[in-house]
Design a protein around this motif. Sequence first.
Motif, PDB file in Angstrom:
ATOM      1  N   VAL A 114      91.670 -21.263 -25.555  1.00  0.00           N
ATOM      2  CA  VAL A 114      92.658 -20.820 -26.532  1.00  0.00           C
ATOM      3  C   VAL A 114      93.454 -19.641 -25.968  1.00  0.00           C
ATOM      4  O   VAL A 114      94.680 -19.564 -26.108  1.00  0.00           O
ATOM      5  CB  VAL A 114      91.983 -20.438 -27.870  1.00  0.00           C
ATOM      6  N   THR A 115      92.748 -18.733 -25.311  1.00  0.00           N
ATOM      7  CA  THR A 115      93.419 -17.587 -24.689  1.00  0.00           C
ATOM      8  C   THR A 115      94.392 -18.039 -23.603  1.00  0.00           C
ATOM      9  O   THR A 115      95.555 -17.613 -23.572  1.00  0.00           O
ATOM     10  CB  THR A 115      92.381 -16.631 -24.083  1.00  0.00           C
ATOM     11  N   ILE A 116      93.930 -18.911 -22.716  1.00  0.00           N
ATOM     12  CA  ILE A 116      94.742 -19.351 -21.580  1.00  0.00           C
ATOM     13  C   ILE A 116      95.911 -20.224 -22.041  1.00  0.00           C
ATOM     14  O   ILE A 116      97.075 -19.970 -21.702  1.00  0.00           O
ATOM     15  CB  ILE A 116      93.858 -20.113 -20.576  1.00  0.00           C
ATOM     16  N   LEU A 117      95.599 -21.261 -22.806  1.00  0.00           N
ATOM     17  CA  LEU A 117      96.640 -22.196 -23.240  1.00  0.00           C
ATOM     18  C   LEU A 117      97.575 -21.543 -24.250  1.00  0.00           C
ATOM     19  O   LEU A 117      98.787 -21.796 -24.241  1.00  0.00           O
ATOM     20  CB  LEU A 117      96.001 -23.445 -23.839  1.00  0.00           C
ATOM     21  N   GLY A 118      96.998 -20.718 -25.116  1.00  0.00           N
ATOM     22  CA  GLY A 118      97.814 -20.084 -26.151  1.00  0.00           C
ATOM     23  C   GLY A 118      98.834 -19.108 -25.600  1.00  0.00           C
ATOM     24  O   GLY A 118      99.861 -18.853 -26.239  1.00  0.00           O
ATOM     25  N   SER A 119      98.574 -18.551 -24.430  1.00  0.00           N
ATOM     26  CA  SER A 119      99.529 -17.621 -23.826  1.00  0.00           C
ATOM     27  C   SER A 119     100.824 -18.315 -23.416  1.00  0.00           C
ATOM     28  O   SER A 119     101.866 -17.664 -23.273  1.00  0.00           O
ATOM     29  CB  SER A 119      98.910 -16.946 -22.602  1.00  0.00           C
TER      30      SER A 119
END
Length: 569
Positions: free
Chosen positions: A314-319
């Motif tokens: 979520v952190t990686i893709l959401g960025s």
Amino acid sequence: MARILITSALPYINGIKHLGNLAGSMLPADVYARVKRLEGHEVLYLCATDEHGTPAELAAAEAGMDVRSYCDEQHALQKRVGEEFGLSWDWFGRSSNPQNSELTQHFAQVLEDKGLIAESVDEQVYSNADKRFLPDRYVEGECPVCGFERARGDQCDNCGSLLDPVDLKNPRSTISGSTDLEVRKTRHLHLLQSKMEDRLRDWVDAADNWPSLAKSIAYKWLDEGLKDRAITRDLDWGVPVLKDGEPREGFEEKVFYVWFDAPIEYIAAAAEWAEATGGEWARWWRTDKGADDVSYVQFMGKDNVAFHAVSFPVTILGSEEPWKTVDRLKAFNWVTWYGGKFSTSNKRGVFMDQALSLLPADYWRWYLMANAPEGSDAAFTWEGFQVAVNADLANTLGNFINRITKYTASKFDGAVPAAGEPGEAEAWIAAELEQRLPQLVAHYDAMDFRKAAAETRAIWAAGNEYLTRAEPWVKYKEDVDAAAIGVRTGLNLAVLFGLIAQPLVPFAAKKILDALDVPEDQRNWDFSDPKALLDRLPHGHAIQPPDVLFAKIEDEQIEEWSARFGGGE
């Protein structure tokens, strides 16, 4: 040549890790890294100590030290013990280093700008006795799922359920032991995972190379519906909560949750490595800098999968930035200790430094990988350890090397004989290698470590069968040339055995290859022509019998260790 990025789950800073930790992440990651280097690929294997959060504060308090000094000491200890176990990290970093703090702040800012982080009012456990809010691991109680009486506020060690402290039954403070607790309201930042649920499911659906254990855990969390999770905690030790580079109003006494910043350390460790070595970290992590051709492999125990398959993505893709995401997530079950789990907090089982005080690293490395907890939990027993070491290492590998090198020294002046022509026995072992070596490579490619160890053992056993068929010591009495071909083939098999031993028992492998005087630049893996492997040593090449590679484990030792560490109760 491929480029392969490898990370293993970060060991907590709260003490040297036990054999279960080792078997479930760091050791298989090391074995895989060694294999890929031997195959000629460019590998970057990263790990680090996970230094923030409640475990660090609690452990430091128990040791009577300030947290920074405690972490400094423990990082050095874990690094040293890991290296003594042969863990071939390219870099062993620290989540408390500035690189991780900067990246954590970056992701928090970007995610908030994208609408994936928001402030909200939470209900949190407050201890009247301690006069403070209690972060999740400062609360223990009965698990609402399985009834385990010592569940932590973030996770149950017994059933693996992710928890919230307010869900625990009969909670108590781990600081004072007080049960005078109440639930109060406080503000925290939340990662809005629910907004990413559809995208995350599509991402997991596309993960063709994940083993079934990892994928099934990911789907479990997705099927239950992703929940928004607080990513700040009421602690002093950790990454401070900033906004636009300044302390965030109302969050001056809070830090980011350890499970938000810890996975970011994988990237930060690469930045640490680059700063120390002059390497380029972005080519491993940024797809706009060349990381699109990197194969990224993660290793971890099953209790860490949810964070790596949900929260960190979520952190990686959401960025919406061009970060590299994991291609293969290898999850392991648990190594159990006589009916229960190994446990750092409960000091249950054998720990890495203790293991090394009993026997060299190779003994433990072999047993843990030959019994890797892949399809199910794997039980550690002293008796099973003894049998595996004595049968596989001492009798099969060690005995073969000892017999062939000592016989060469005794009858052929310690040199590879040139006489003799291959016959039936040589044709048989060549056929065995033509079948087994590709299987060995395939097992490693699939990250099936039990099968790889079993195939390694089978190749060693085939070598012993070859000597039985070739009978050089019998033939020597009447036909030295007939004995010579058996000795020459046996010595070349010894080289091969050393080569394939390198990922699993690297210290013994080095002793074998050193004794056979194999140059360092010729210790890579090239099994394209198995027959050529049986005559690769130059004729007349001098060898030297090594010292005993593996001493057998005696019953008296097992009795002593059982009494010292427990087992069988």
